[in-house]
Design a protein around this motif. Structure first.
Motif, PDB file in Angstrom:
ATOM      1  N   ASP A  11      -5.411  -4.108   5.414  1.00 50.49           N
ATOM      2  CA  ASP A  11      -5.000  -2.676   6.290  1.00 50.49           C
ATOM      3  C   ASP A  11      -3.616  -2.761   6.595  1.00 50.49           C
ATOM      4  O   ASP A  11      -3.133  -1.661   6.717  1.00 50.49           O
ATOM      5  CB  ASP A  11      -6.034  -2.755   7.655  1.00 50.49           C
ATOM      6  CG  ASP A  11      -7.676  -2.351   7.272  1.00 50.49           C
ATOM      7  OD1 ASP A  11      -7.771  -1.699   6.227  1.00 50.49           O
ATOM      8  OD2 ASP A  11      -8.367  -2.829   8.022  1.00 50.49           O
ATOM      9  N   GLU A  12      -2.968  -3.963   6.956  1.00 51.21           N
ATOM     10  CA  GLU A  12      -1.644  -4.079   7.636  1.00 51.21           C
ATOM     11  C   GLU A  12      -0.814  -3.689   6.125  1.00 51.21           C
ATOM     12  O   GLU A  12       0.401  -3.072   6.241  1.00 51.21           O
ATOM     13  CB  GLU A  12      -1.400  -5.287   7.909  1.00 51.21           C
ATOM     14  CG  GLU A  12      -2.107  -5.603   9.330  1.00 51.21           C
ATOM     15  CD  GLU A  12      -1.884  -7.289   9.893  1.00 51.21           C
ATOM     16  OE1 GLU A  12      -1.072  -7.952   8.944  1.00 51.21           O
ATOM     17  OE2 GLU A  12      -2.522  -7.548  10.882  1.00 51.21           O
ATOM     18  N   TYR A  13      -1.367  -4.183   5.174  1.00 51.85           N
ATOM     19  CA  TYR A  13      -0.640  -4.290   3.778  1.00 51.85           C
ATOM     20  C   TYR A  13      -0.677  -2.781   3.252  1.00 51.85           C
ATOM     21  O   TYR A  13      -0.172  -2.539   2.222  1.00 51.85           O
ATOM     22  CB  TYR A  13      -0.872  -5.096   3.122  1.00 51.85           C
ATOM     23  CG  TYR A  13       0.004  -5.703   1.780  1.00 51.85           C
ATOM     24  CD1 TYR A  13       1.273  -6.043   2.235  1.00 51.85           C
ATOM     25  CD2 TYR A  13      -0.568  -5.786   0.601  1.00 51.85           C
ATOM     26  CE1 TYR A  13       2.282  -6.263   1.218  1.00 51.85           C
ATOM     27  CE2 TYR A  13       0.531  -6.138  -0.371  1.00 51.85           C
ATOM     28  CZ  TYR A  13       1.790  -6.446  -0.137  1.00 51.85           C
ATOM     29  OH  TYR A  13       2.735  -6.730  -1.153  1.00 51.85           O
ATOM     30  N   GLU A  14      -1.734  -2.000   3.585  1.00 51.58           N
ATOM     31  CA  GLU A  14      -2.083  -0.859   2.822  1.00 51.58           C
ATOM     32  C   GLU A  14      -0.959   0.230   2.743  1.00 51.58           C
ATOM     33  O   GLU A  14      -0.613   0.702   1.414  1.00 51.58           O
ATOM     34  CB  GLU A  14      -3.181  -0.286   3.774  1.00 51.58           C
ATOM     35  CG  GLU A  14      -3.583   1.090   2.873  1.00 51.58           C
ATOM     36  CD  GLU A  14      -4.854   1.809   3.460  1.00 51.58           C
ATOM     37  OE1 GLU A  14      -5.423   2.822   2.929  1.00 51.58           O
ATOM     38  OE2 GLU A  14      -5.151   1.621   4.692  1.00 51.58           O
ATOM     39  N   PRO A  15       0.053   0.356   3.660  1.00 55.27           N
ATOM     40  CA  PRO A  15       1.103   1.561   3.366  1.00 55.27           C
ATOM     41  C   PRO A  15       1.922   0.805   2.281  1.00 55.27           C
ATOM     42  O   PRO A  15       2.447   1.539   1.205  1.00 55.27           O
ATOM     43  CB  PRO A  15       1.912   1.346   4.686  1.00 55.27           C
ATOM     44  CG  PRO A  15       0.861   1.132   5.617  1.00 55.27           C
ATOM     45  CD  PRO A  15      -0.053  -0.107   5.166  1.00 55.27           C
ATOM     46  N   GLN A  16       1.947  -0.443   2.072  1.00 59.48           N
ATOM     47  CA  GLN A  16       3.043  -0.962   0.923  1.00 59.48           C
ATOM     48  C   GLN A  16       2.005  -0.814  -0.532  1.00 59.48           C
ATOM     49  O   GLN A  16       2.711  -0.568  -1.564  1.00 59.48           O
ATOM     50  CB  GLN A  16       3.304  -2.526   1.016  1.00 59.48           C
ATOM     51  CG  GLN A  16       4.313  -2.858   0.098  1.00 59.48           C
ATOM     52  CD  GLN A  16       4.940  -4.412   0.319  1.00 59.48           C
ATOM     53  OE1 GLN A  16       4.723  -5.076   1.323  1.00 59.48           O
ATOM     54  NE2 GLN A  16       5.370  -4.913  -0.736  1.00 59.48           N
ATOM     55  N   LEU A  17       0.822  -1.103  -0.302  1.00 62.33           N
ATOM     56  CA  LEU A  17       0.104  -0.952  -1.517  1.00 62.33           C
ATOM     57  C   LEU A  17       0.138   0.654  -1.875  1.00 62.33           C
ATOM     58  O   LEU A  17       0.148   0.789  -3.193  1.00 62.33           O
ATOM     59  CB  LEU A  17      -1.339  -1.178  -1.380  1.00 62.33           C
ATOM     60  CG  LEU A  17      -1.763  -2.817  -0.872  1.00 62.33           C
ATOM     61  CD1 LEU A  17      -3.102  -2.953  -0.664  1.00 62.33           C
ATOM     62  CD2 LEU A  17      -1.322  -3.573  -2.196  1.00 62.33           C
ATOM     63  N   GLY A 417      -8.396   4.856  -2.185  1.00 64.14           N
ATOM     64  CA  GLY A 417      -9.382   3.929  -2.610  1.00 64.14           C
ATOM     65  C   GLY A 417      -8.903   2.503  -2.895  1.00 64.14           C
ATOM     66  O   GLY A 417      -9.534   1.446  -3.229  1.00 64.14           O
ATOM     67  N   VAL A 418      -7.489   2.411  -2.942  1.00 63.39           N
ATOM     68  CA  VAL A 418      -6.929   1.081  -3.139  1.00 63.39           C
ATOM     69  C   VAL A 418      -7.169   0.053  -2.057  1.00 63.39           C
ATOM     70  O   VAL A 418      -7.750  -1.115  -2.523  1.00 63.39           O
ATOM     71  CB  VAL A 418      -5.292   1.223  -3.240  1.00 63.39           C
ATOM     72  CG1 VAL A 418      -4.553  -0.267  -3.246  1.00 63.39           C
ATOM     73  CG2 VAL A 418      -4.891   1.858  -4.574  1.00 63.39           C
ATOM     74  N   ALA A 419      -7.215   0.145  -0.972  1.00 61.67           N
ATOM     75  CA  ALA A 419      -7.614  -0.681   0.114  1.00 61.67           C
ATOM     76  C   ALA A 419      -9.130  -1.099  -0.122  1.00 61.67           C
ATOM     77  O   ALA A 419      -9.452  -2.337   0.003  1.00 61.67           O
ATOM     78  CB  ALA A 419      -7.267  -0.143   1.592  1.00 61.67           C
ATOM     79  N   PHE A 420      -9.809  -0.092  -0.393  1.00 64.25           N
ATOM     80  CA  PHE A 420     -11.341  -0.266  -0.583  1.00 64.25           C
ATOM     81  C   PHE A 420     -11.629  -1.341  -1.845  1.00 64.25           C
ATOM     82  O   PHE A 420     -12.263  -2.464  -1.672  1.00 64.25           O
ATOM     83  CB  PHE A 420     -12.251   0.990  -0.980  1.00 64.25           C
ATOM     84  CG  PHE A 420     -13.615   0.707  -1.230  1.00 64.25           C
ATOM     85  CD1 PHE A 420     -14.368   0.512  -0.473  1.00 64.25           C
ATOM     86  CD2 PHE A 420     -13.582   0.635  -2.642  1.00 64.25           C
ATOM     87  CE1 PHE A 420     -15.793   0.411  -0.890  1.00 64.25           C
ATOM     88  CE2 PHE A 420     -14.992   0.248  -2.964  1.00 64.25           C
ATOM     89  CZ  PHE A 420     -16.029   0.348  -2.084  1.00 64.25           C
TER      90      PHE A 420
END
Length: 474
Positions: A11-17, A417-420
């Motif tokens: 979740d923390e890394y999601e913006p970068q992903l 959907g990337v974080a999922f």
């Protein structure tokens, strides 16, 4: 670090992903030419301390990124190649960004990105002392031409991991248990003698005649192969002008069947027909073997762990704006195509999802006994180590892959959907590293169903990655 912390790291890394996924979407690159895409993914892993090895299997854009020491080791597969001719803006109208340019019509901008996020989260768990062993991310190029993993497998890339997991964008969140067709991809080039087709046809020998006789022979061959086998072809070079006897002509063949044995048997028959066609036309024929892959065999133990994690992660949190854009895209797809893409969905599930633009709840696998007539080189990996894979809902329900509508979705709400996917990959890796008995059960099943020495590369010793072939293949 427990799994809730693991998921929190994603979740923390999601913006970068999401930024990575967007960068890949905005700069789509064809198979074996994914220079910038590979650099972006490598950079994200290198910053987290992964050991990087590039140029795997003779392919500059293939790489392996490892973190941790010793055993066990779990591999996460990632892809990042685009498709030709599918350039598309984020729009519910057909609006190419670049006319005839490439686009991510299979969601590989999301695919590799989620794997990177999962690998980084697992690396944090290793650092925290929660896990022992290694996580290995495989940067796999050229999936669309069924090349990347086959050449990586020939180089032994997957030999030192204990299990492999992967995913693919789609229209539902569900594990994949069904099998696929094995495949050979090869070209036949006929060489004859050029001549004036009107003035002196008797002095020429038509290479195109050789191609056409080969194709005619294959049409008669079809009657005598199994119902699940497939042969299809495209004439890639048939001459330049009707008044010139073609001195050279090339046809590209796919040979598919439920297992390698039948693929090889049908390929040998195809070669016989090619030689006979050359004899009949007094031409010469040569073969170029591009790639070959195995049928996919899901490991049920690994797939069960994937399903448990999908339920634990829960649905993708799409917004009403996401649903609205999905509805707009879906309205541009003919109803018969939607019905065709949902043809294999069980009746009860069909009734639940048919009128939904997006359906993000996890769905239990329903394809265990299904033989897909398509092909994937994940099949090769599944014959080397226990392998599981799943789909994640990143485009509208019933939307066909390799379409401009899917490109638009992958550049917009598909990124949700990337974080999922990253959480499911990370959670599955976590469970396999943490539970020795589960990994042993996966290996027991693998040895019973496949055997540890069953895999032999389908690639001839002199086969080289086909850098000049960038059209879609799976």
């Amino acid at each position: 670090m427990d799994k809730s912390t693991l998921f929190g790291r994603i979740d923390e890394y999601e913006p970068q992903l999401k930024r990575i996924a967007q960068d890949l979407w905005e700069n789509p690159e064809l198979g074996l030419h994914e220079e910038e895409s590979a650099k972006i993914l490598i950079s994200a892993l290198d910053e987290e301390g992964f050991e990087i090895e590039t140029g795997i299997g003779g392919m500059p854009t293939a790489f392996i990124a490892s973190y941790g020491d010793g055993e066990p080791a779990i591999g996460i597969l990632g892809e990042y190649d685009a498709l030709p001719g599918l350039s598309q803006d984020v729009s519910a109208n057909r609006e190419p960004v670049e006319p005839d340019g490439p686009g991510h019509g299979c969601g590989h901008n999301l695919f590799g990105t989620a794997g990177v996020g999962a690998a980084i989260a697992v690396a944090d768990a290793i650092d925290a002392g929660e896990l022992e062993g290694r996580v290995v991310f495989y940067g796999c190029p050229a999936e669309e031409t069924l090349v990347g993993k086959t050449y990586m497998a020939r180089a032994g890339a997957f030999d030192d991991v204990d299990a492999a997991i992967t995913w693919h964008p789609g229209d539902l969140n569900t594990p994949r248990l069904g099998s696929t067709n094995a495949l050979n991809s090869l070209m036949f080039t006929f060489e004859g003698v050029s001549a004036h087709a009107g003035g002196s046809p008797d002095s020429g020998r038509s290479a195109l005649d050789g191609v056409e006789l080969l194709n005619t022979g294959v049409e008669y061959m079809r009657e005598h192969i199994s119902d699940d086998a497939r042969l299809h072809y495209a004439i890639t070079d048939g001459g330049q002008a009707p008044n010139v006897v073609p001195a050279e002509a090339t046809v590209w063949y796919f040979v598919r069947a439920p297992d390698r044995e039948e693929v090889e048997r049908n390929t040998d028959w195809l070669r016989d027909i090619a030689e006979a066609a050359a004899m009949m036309t007094q031409t010469d024929v040569t073969e170029r073997f591009l790639t070959g892959c195995y049928d996919y065999r899901a490991n049920n133990v690994v797939s069960d762990v994937i399903w448990e994690n999908m339920q634990e992660v829960g649905p993708i949190d799409y917004t009403e704006d996401d649903h609205e854009f999905a509805r707009d895209l879906r309205e541009t797809i003919p109803e018969d195509r939607i019905e065709s893409n949902l043809a294999n969905v069980p009746d009860e599930l069909y009734a639940e999802i048919r009128d939904e633009a997006l359906y993000s709840d996890p769905v239990q696998a329903y394809d265990e006994d299904r033989q897909s007539h398509g092909s994937t080189e994940v099949g090769d990996v599944s014959w080397i180590v226990p392998t599981g894979q799943f789909r994640a809902a990143t485009w509208p329900v019933g939307a066909p892959g390799h379409s401009w509508q899917v490109v638009a979705a992958n550049g917009d709400f598909g990124k949700e959907g990337v974080a999922f996917a990253a959480k499911v990959l990370a959670g599955t890796t976590y469970d396999l590293l943490a539970d020795e008995s589960t990994l042993e059960a996966a290996h027991d099943e693998f040895e019973t169903e496949i055997g540890t020495d069953a895999y032999e590369t389908p690639l001839p010793a002199d086969a080289e990655p086909p850098f000049d072939v960038t059209t879609m293949g799976n």
